[in-house]
Design a protein around this motif. Structure first.
Motif, PDB file in Angstrom:
ATOM      1  N   PRO A  84       0.774  -1.252   0.000  1.00 27.66           N
ATOM      2  CA  PRO A  84       0.000   0.000   0.000  1.00 27.66           C
ATOM      3  C   PRO A  84       0.801   1.297   0.000  1.00 27.66           C
ATOM      4  CG  PRO A  84      -0.133  -1.074   2.151  1.00 27.66           C
ATOM      5  CD  PRO A  84       0.574  -2.025   1.251  1.00 27.66           C
ATOM      6  N   THR A  85       2.053   1.286   0.473  1.00 27.71           N
ATOM      7  CA  THR A  85       2.819   2.542   0.547  1.00 27.71           C
ATOM      8  C   THR A  85       4.210   2.364  -0.041  1.00 27.71           C
ATOM      9  OG1 THR A  85       3.788   2.080   2.725  1.00 27.71           O
ATOM     10  CG2 THR A  85       1.617   3.133   2.698  1.00 27.71           C
TER      11      THR A  85
ATOM     12  N   THR B 186       3.909  -0.334  -5.600  1.00 25.07           N
ATOM     13  CA  THR B 186       2.662   0.130  -4.988  1.00 25.07           C
ATOM     14  C   THR B 186       1.545  -0.022  -6.016  1.00 25.07           C
ATOM     15  OG1 THR B 186       3.108   2.377  -5.746  1.00 25.07           O
ATOM     16  CG2 THR B 186       3.923   1.785  -3.549  1.00 25.07           C
ATOM     17  N   HIS B 187       0.468   0.779  -5.846  1.00 24.15           N
ATOM     18  CA  HIS B 187      -0.638   0.743  -6.813  1.00 24.15           C
ATOM     19  C   HIS B 187      -0.177   1.135  -8.213  1.00 24.15           C
ATOM     20  CE1 HIS B 187      -0.400   4.830  -5.204  1.00 24.15           C
ATOM     21  NE2 HIS B 187      -0.783   5.212  -6.392  1.00 24.15           N
TER      22      HIS B 187
ATOM     23  N   ARG C  31      -6.006  -3.106   2.578  1.00 25.14           N
ATOM     24  CA  ARG C  31      -5.786  -1.678   2.305  1.00 25.14           C
ATOM     25  C   ARG C  31      -6.113  -1.331   0.846  1.00 25.14           C
ATOM     26  NH1 ARG C  31      -1.871   0.449   6.021  1.00 25.14           N
ATOM     27  NH2 ARG C  31      -1.879   2.341   4.775  1.00 25.14           N
ATOM     28  N   PHE C  32      -6.320  -2.352   0.010  1.00 28.53           N
ATOM     29  CA  PHE C  32      -6.658  -2.119  -1.386  1.00 28.53           C
ATOM     30  C   PHE C  32      -8.122  -2.442  -1.621  1.00 28.53           C
ATOM     31  CE2 PHE C  32      -2.120  -3.223  -1.491  1.00 28.53           C
ATOM     32  CZ  PHE C  32      -1.608  -2.149  -2.201  1.00 28.53           C
TER      33      PHE C  32
END
Length: 698
Positions: free
Chosen positions: A327-328, A380-381, A403-404
């Motif tokens: 996520p980060t 990440t994304h 978290r996604f």
């Protein structure tokens, strides 16, 4: 079946109900009410019985108590620092109960009048030998009720509210919805299920939930709605799982014991038996002709990373790429460095890090990934961007998967032809919840911690001891250790009387810890600024980090040995456990101090005590679920599954099993729900769940 026009009334937006409008609709949305049907299913959480004979003499200290009494006195007192206190005394004719508020507005005081009847509910404590409830829940009866339907009722429903929606408004909106549209209530369970479980039909049961004069009948009625939630969710998961298991589209990887054996032989520690068991489960999946779809759970520090690397190397030794999405950016970097360290004696394995932003290096990395020059891709994304093309992705790992959003997870998994899927979660989820939320996945659990990991000593103190705690941890700072201090708010708020991170940072940096480097971290900062602060903390350039909950999931800082959580009474158990998990990652003894402010509810005390008693994340998660119910257990509504409004996955485990067995039987016999007896199931399911089901079709 009801005609389409009538059905649309229940499905229409809540703003179209007479008496709602745009403004109230936004307030009702906060309560999860978006349609008229949602309002009808917004059940009371309690009932007031005006004729109840509960006596004050029957109450017990340190327990919740509800009763109807009469106001006998009202006193507003001025305290120091411009603060005020409101004391209201109520009586049942024989004894007295003292009600106290420290935070209130003038509008709140005006509702009290001596002689008026009042309903009171809250946690009873003792003050000067008298029973007292601090910040109770109350309703002054008779207010705004004259000439209304509710005025003549002995039993009144009590609803959860939000600012701007009073109890009177909520009751009248409920009444209006049923006056206009009760004839359009349709059955959502087939006759054979209603008979099998002895449920009351939906038309009558939903009205009794709101208008009953016999509250004792409600618990039986609630079972139907809890079952219905669980059953339709299980029906969706049973369909998804059957569909997935029918597809033979896995890669059938072979354990060649090249890269994997080199890693095993290079480890300076022994894997735990739990890690070995989970690796075997993952290898069995990856060896099969079906696509792997597995959730790996493990508490903070249980060793999920090394298990994940074994799975990645299995894909690599079969000529495929392995991808991990986190996520980060700071977590991506942490994975990049830790995986590089584990594979430093395997130069053939090329590891790439893909972050957000635009740069020449990023463009070059994308090209290497496309060409197949990178074996393990960490990002990440940014990984789900259209211009990121994998050469041959065989395994996709999604870390901190809750978290996604489910759409993001699905998007990544569809980027290549049926990659094996492994989801990681450091938030331990009780098995009962995993069955419901991840019923379409296989679940592996690392339920054993590596030897030598020291438990974190946890203590909780009242707020007046904050100064003592700050001074006590000075000893840790003097030895070179680092400290986290967490606050729930970034800045001071007029609406909520809480200690905020900015004020605390100013006080600590100029007074208590003026000889040390104190930094402030919060969610409004830009990503680059946050990452820079965390890097400086990791490198030991910052001694004390004052932060909001943005550090709940973060990088490893082995030198951090103290966690102080301000207003700990406002956090859920799982969140407290995640925050505590930021320390205790090195060889030194670590401490967690929970600072609490009155009033503390019975549930709040229970949360604090369980934190003191155990470091076991699974026990904590089970207790958290038991205390606050399922709700949105993950802190996000992105899971793609409905938030449970009626079912409690601790209380209703037996009901869950019944729902699961029945759903599986139905899907085995009638996958498409085409049989006549399942007509109502088909109408309800395909109307509500079909779009959600598509998200699970990878």
């Amino acid at each position: 079946m009801t005609d389409k026009k009538k059905w649309n009334h229940l499905k229409s937006e809540i703003k179209f109900l007479k008496g709602v409008g745009e403004h109230r609709a936004k307030l009702l949305n906060k309560l999860g009410i978006f349609t008229i049907n949602d309002l009808m299913e917004f059940f009371p959480r309690d009932y007031i019985n005006r004729q109840a004979s509960t006596k004050i003499s029957s109450l017990r200290y340190n327990e919740n108590f509800s009763f109807v009494g009469v106001i006998v006195s009202i006193e507003k007192r001025n305290l120091s620092r411009g603060k005020t206190q409101l004391n209201v005394v109520v009586s049942d004719g024989d004894d007295y109960l003292f009600l106290t508020w420290f935070r209130f507005g003038n509008w709140f005081v005006k509702q009290f009048e001596t002689g008026k009847q009042i309903w009171v509910s809250g946690f009873v404590t003792e003050f000067k030998s008298n029973p007292q409830i601090i910040h109770p829940e109350i309703e002054v009866l008779g207010e705004d009720e004259k000439q209304s339907f509710w005025h003549s009722r002995n039993v009144l429903p009590v609803y959860s509210l939000t600012e701007g929606i009073s109890m009177n408004v909520m009751r009248n909106l409920i009444m209006k919805a049923f006056e206009l549209y009760s004839k359009e209530i349709e059955e959502t369970l087939p006759e054979y299920i209603i008979k099998k479980f002895g449920f009351e039909p939906r038309y009558s049961s939903i009205q009794k939930m709101h208008f009953t004069q016999h509250p004792q009948e409600v618990s039986k009625l609630k079972v139907r709605y809890a079952f219905e939630e669980l059953f339709y969710t299980q029906l969706m998961l049973a369909r998804s799982r059957k569909h997935h298991n029918q597809k033979k589209n896995g890669h059938n990887f072979v354990l060649k014991k090249t890269y994997t054996s080199i890693l095993k032989d290079s480890l300076s520690f022994d894997l735990t038996s739990a890690q070995k068991r989970v690796i075997r489960e993952i290898v069995t999946d990856m060896n099969s002709e079906r696509q792997m779809n597995r959730l790996l759970q493990g508490d903070v520090g249980s060793g999920k990373t090394i298990v994940t690397v074994f799975a990645m190397l299995l894909a690599c030794e079969n000529g495929y790429q392995a991808v991990i999405m986190v996520p980060t950016e700071i977590l991506a970097e942490q994975h990049y460095y830790s995986i590089n360290a584990l594979l430093q004696n395997q130069p053939d394995i090329k590891i790439g890090l893909l972050k957000g932003g635009v740069s020449k290096a990023k463009k070059e990395m994308k090209e290497k990934i496309r060409q197949g020059d990178i074996n393990i891709i960490i990002g990440t994304h940014a990984l789900i961007q259209k211009d990121v093309i994998f050469h041959k992705a065989g395994l996709i790992v999604i870390d901190e998967q809750h978290r996604f959003g489910v759409e993001q997870r699905a998007e990544l998994s569809r980027k290549n032809k049926n990659p094996d899927l492994l989801y990681l979660s450091a938030t331990p989820i009780p098995r009962s919840l995993a069955l419901t939320v991840y019923g379409d996945l296989e679940v592996s659990i690392i339920d054993e911690m590596p030897p030598g990991r020291k438990p974190i000593k946890t203590l909780w103190h009242n707020s007046e001891k904050s100064k003592i705690v700050y001074e006590k941890v000075l000893e840790q700072l003097k030895t070179g250790s680092q400290i986290y201090i967490v606050c729930p708010l970034i800045e001071e708020s007029e609406k909520i009387d809480l200690l905020d991170a900015e004020s605390l940072f100013q006080m600590l940096s100029t007074k208590v810890y003026s000889d040390y480097n104190v930094a402030l971290l919060h969610g409004r900062m830009k990503t680059k600024e946050k990452d820079e602060i965390m890097e400086n903390f990791k490198d030991g350039k910052i001694d004390v980090l004052v932060s909001t909950t943005v550090i709940e999931v973060g990088i490893d800082v082995p030198n951090a040995t103290v966690m102080i959580i301000q207003h700990a009474e406002r956090f859920g158990l799982s969140q407290l456990h995640q925050l505590r998990g930021r320390v205790g990652r090195g060889a030194e003894k670590s401490y967690c101090y929970l600072i609490v402010y009155p009033p503390i509810s019975a549930d709040g005390r229970e949360r604090l005590n369980i934190m003191v008693e155990t470091n076991d994340g699974f026990k904590i998660a089970e207790k958290d679920l038991e205390i606050r119910g399922p709700g949105d257990f993950f802190g996000t509504a992105q899971s793609g599954l409905p938030i449970m409004k009626h079912a409690n996955l601790v209380r209703d485990q037996e009901l869950l099993q019944q729902a699961r067995i029945l759903a599986q039987e139905i899907i085995e016999q009638d996958f498409s729900l085409k049989s006549e007896k399942n007509q109502i199931l088909a109408e309800t399911y395909f109307d509500t769940f079909l779009e959600k089901e598509k998200l699970f079709d990878y």
